[in-house]
Scaffold this motif. Structure first.
Motif, short mmCIF file in Angstrom:
data_model
loop_
_atom_site.label_atom_id
_atom_site.label_comp_id
_atom_site.label_asym_id
_atom_site.label_seq_id
_atom_site.Cartn_x
_atom_site.Cartn_y
_atom_site.Cartn_z
N ALA A 241 27.07 118.38 52.88
CA ALA A 241 28.45 118.66 52.46
C ALA A 241 28.62 120.17 52.43
O ALA A 241 28.54 120.80 51.37
CB ALA A 241 28.75 118.05 51.10
N PRO A 242 28.81 120.80 53.59
CA PRO A 242 28.87 122.27 53.63
C PRO A 242 29.95 122.81 52.71
O PRO A 242 31.02 122.21 52.55
CB PRO A 242 29.18 122.57 55.09
CG PRO A 242 29.73 121.30 55.66
CD PRO A 242 29.08 120.19 54.90
N HIS A 243 29.66 123.95 52.11
CA HIS A 243 30.61 124.54 51.17
C HIS A 243 31.80 125.11 51.92
O HIS A 243 31.68 126.06 52.68
CB HIS A 243 29.94 125.62 50.32
CG HIS A 243 30.52 125.71 48.95
ND1 HIS A 243 31.88 125.64 48.70
CD2 HIS A 243 29.93 125.84 47.72
CE1 HIS A 243 32.10 125.73 47.40
NE2 HIS A 243 30.93 125.84 46.78
N GLY A 244 32.97 124.51 51.69
CA GLY A 244 34.16 124.92 52.41
C GLY A 244 34.76 126.21 51.94
O GLY A 244 35.60 126.81 52.63
N GLY B 167 30.69 115.17 53.84
CA GLY B 167 31.95 115.59 53.23
C GLY B 167 31.96 117.11 53.16
O GLY B 167 31.16 117.78 53.83
N ILE B 168 32.84 117.66 52.34
CA ILE B 168 32.97 119.10 52.21
C ILE B 168 32.90 119.46 50.73
O ILE B 168 33.49 118.79 49.88
CB ILE B 168 34.30 119.62 52.81
CG1 ILE B 168 34.46 119.17 54.26
CG2 ILE B 168 34.38 121.15 52.72
CD1 ILE B 168 33.49 119.77 55.24
N THR B 169 32.17 120.53 50.41
CA THR B 169 32.05 121.02 49.04
C THR B 169 33.18 122.00 48.73
O THR B 169 33.59 122.78 49.58
CB THR B 169 30.69 121.69 48.83
OG1 THR B 169 29.66 120.71 48.97
CG2 THR B 169 30.57 122.31 47.45
N ALA B 170 33.67 121.95 47.50
CA ALA B 170 34.69 122.86 47.01
C ALA B 170 34.17 123.60 45.78
O ALA B 170 33.18 123.20 45.18
CB ALA B 170 35.97 122.10 46.66
N GLU C 184 24.56 104.45 44.51
CA GLU C 184 23.55 105.43 44.93
C GLU C 184 23.49 106.55 43.91
O GLU C 184 24.47 106.84 43.22
CB GLU C 184 23.87 105.98 46.32
CG GLU C 184 25.17 106.73 46.41
CD GLU C 184 25.52 107.17 47.82
OE1 GLU C 184 24.77 106.87 48.75
OE2 GLU C 184 26.56 107.84 47.99
N VAL C 185 22.34 107.20 43.83
CA VAL C 185 22.14 108.35 42.96
C VAL C 185 22.31 109.61 43.80
O VAL C 185 21.71 109.74 44.86
CB VAL C 185 20.74 108.32 42.31
CG1 VAL C 185 20.51 109.59 41.49
CG2 VAL C 185 20.59 107.08 41.44
N VAL C 186 23.12 110.53 43.30
CA VAL C 186 23.35 111.80 44.00
C VAL C 186 22.41 112.86 43.43
O VAL C 186 22.38 113.09 42.21
CB VAL C 186 24.81 112.25 43.86
CG1 VAL C 186 25.03 113.59 44.56
CG2 VAL C 186 25.75 111.19 44.42
N VAL C 187 21.66 113.51 44.31
CA VAL C 187 20.84 114.66 43.94
C VAL C 187 21.24 115.78 44.89
O VAL C 187 21.07 115.64 46.11
CB VAL C 187 19.33 114.37 44.04
CG1 VAL C 187 18.53 115.59 43.59
CG2 VAL C 187 18.97 113.16 43.19
N SER C 188 21.78 116.87 44.35
CA SER C 188 22.37 117.88 45.23
C SER C 188 21.97 119.29 44.84
O SER C 188 21.91 119.64 43.65
CB SER C 188 23.90 117.75 45.22
OG SER C 188 24.49 118.73 46.06
N LEU D 121 22.86 118.30 50.63
CA LEU D 121 22.72 119.74 50.86
C LEU D 121 24.11 120.36 50.99
O LEU D 121 25.00 119.75 51.58
CB LEU D 121 21.92 119.97 52.15
CG LEU D 121 21.63 121.41 52.57
CD1 LEU D 121 20.67 122.08 51.60
CD2 LEU D 121 21.05 121.42 53.99
N ARG D 122 24.31 121.61 50.48
CA ARG D 122 25.66 122.17 50.43
C ARG D 122 25.79 123.54 51.10
O ARG D 122 26.78 124.25 50.85
CB ARG D 122 26.11 122.29 48.97
CG ARG D 122 26.03 121.00 48.16
CD ARG D 122 26.77 121.15 46.85
NE ARG D 122 26.35 122.30 46.09
CZ ARG D 122 25.38 122.30 45.18
NH1 ARG D 122 24.69 121.18 44.91
NH2 ARG D 122 25.08 123.40 44.52
#
Length: 429
Positions: free
Chosen positions: A80-83, A102-105, A255-259, A287-288
């Motif tokens: 989820a690359p940081h937008g 997706g996209i990170t904000a 699902e469990v999110v680990v970011s 990954l972000r």
């Protein structure tokens, strides 16, 4: 994850009219749509563009998109690359097409931009305690059952504020949250101890408006980061996920999110996330990293993990700012017509790379030039003895720090290696 709405909204950008709002673009293109101007495939150097003008390399952009798609896939990471790096929906669309989850904000304003362009999965790597933003978010989630949203929490008080705002708004869907583990004493946001993380998780569980789905953080805020310290913190993060799972804190989630993951330590993230033990349900290892899309000629050129693992890929700098020599008042001094309003300068000064002669259009390395300071609209350039540099010459500058390069330009030409402009990237800062 793209939608028809996303495609339509991005396509609509090509119908925007070119005018005085967009610096550097050809004055004689006034009134054309962006799509019409792109179809003309003008030369960046002879097509009427005015200096200063920032350009993105078409080849470097595509290379970088492919490089991180391959890296993420090879390591079993969702991406989820940081937008906030670009705030450019056209680039979001390309990132999603290259496999992004997706996209990170960073802030709710960015979430609103993303939603206007149909982004269906958004990870907000920050706390949200603004009631107005939470009211909007609740309505957005209620209106679209396919919209997936995740945000940080790092305090009981923050949880209380979120819960109050969401109850006030009559939210029907719970907001998914991840507990943010801080990088350590003196770091940025995030909970400092595992015991406090459990307390915040308990607070989330006591609401009916929030749902705990995982844990997250940012390894770039680990004090005095090096490979050992960053990996030690990442192991704390994965251990926290395992402990929460063992305690039954993720009941009811699919699902469990680990970011984690900025642009300086994604190799460490890949290594440690690979060690995560099997949990009671699937794990989304998210990954972000964001700066990769344009990379740079300074800060990230030195920090990219691909310097440590060159066999796994490389990134290419995509930015070049073209400015013109407007004054040579002294033998060792020149001034370009680009300054703080045009170039990133928070980490490093722009780097002179190429000179394009105003006399014969030949290009040569910018050997002997160095930018020593920036005024608002001028670059101070020292010129070594014997260096050929005239008023009117164009100087191509490499930039450091993508996040503060994109934000100075609303419409950025995308140029092929020979200078042919094939597209224009719209930003929304």
């Amino acid at each position: 994850m793209a939608t028809d709405h996303s495609d339509q909204a991005v396509a609509a950008l090509a119908r925007e009219r070119v005018d005085h709002r967009f610096k550097g673009l050809p004055p004689n293109a006034e009134g054309l749509t962006v799509g019409e101007l792109a179809a003309e495939r003008r030369s960046l150097f002879t097509g009427g563009f005015t200096t200063p003008v920032l350009a993105l390399s078409a080849e470097a952009l595509e290379h970088n998109l492919v490089a991180m798609e391959r890296y993420s896939a090879a390591h079993g990471l969702a991406f989820a690359p940081h937008g906030k790096t670009s705030l450019a929906p056209q680039l979001f669309e390309r990132q999603l097409a290259h496999g992004a989850w997706g996209i990170t904000a960073a802030v709710p304003t960015q979430v609103r931009i993303y939603r206007a362009f149909g982004i269906q999965r958004i990870f907000l790597a920050n706390e949200v305690v603004d009631a107005a933003a939470l009211h909007w978010l609740a309505a957005e989630l209620d209106a679209d059952p396919d919209f997936r949203f995740i945000a940080y929490v790092d305090s009981v008080r923050g949880v209380e504020l979120m819960d109050a705002a969401l109850r006030e708004s009559g939210a029907r869907r719970p907001v998914d949250v991840v507990v943010e583990l801080g990088g350590g004493e003196g770091a940025r946001t995030g909970i400092r101890t595992e015991a406090e993380c459990a307390t915040v998780a308990d607070a989330v569980a006591a609401t009916g408006t929030l749902r705990l789905v995982g844990v997250a953080g940012y390894e770039g805020e680990v004090p005095k980061p090096d490979g050992e310290r960053v990996r030690a913190w990442l192991r704390r993060l994965t251990a926290l996920a395992a402990d929460f799972d063992a305690a039954g804190r993720f009941e009811g989630v699919d699902e469990v999110v680990v970011s984690a993951g900025g642009s300086a330590w994604f190799d460490a993230v890949a290594d440690v996330f690979a060690e995560l033990p099997t949990l009671s349900r699937p794990v989304l290892k998210l990954l972000r990293s964001g700066a990769y899309v344009s990379h740079d000629d300074g800060h990230y050129r030195h920090l990219t993990p691909f310097n440590r693992v060159p066999e796994e890929g490389e990134l290419h700098p995509a930015f070049r700012l073209w400015a013109q020599v407007v004054s040579r008042p002294e033998p060792g001094q020149a001034f370009l017509n680009a300054g703080k309003r045009d170039a990133a300068y928070d980490l490093d000064m722009p780097e002179p790379q190429l000179i394009r002669s105003a006399r014969d259009a030949t290009t040569r390395p910018a050997t002997g030039l160095a930018v020593t300071a920036l005024s608002d609209q001028h670059a101070w350039v020292t010129v070594a003895d014997g260096t050929d540099l005239e008023v009117g010459d164009w100087v191509g500058l490499g930039l450091s720090h993508p996040c503060t390069s994109f934000d100075k330009w609303q419409l950025i030409p995308v140029a092929e290696a020979d200078g042919t402009v094939t597209d224009y990237i719209r930003t929304f800062f």
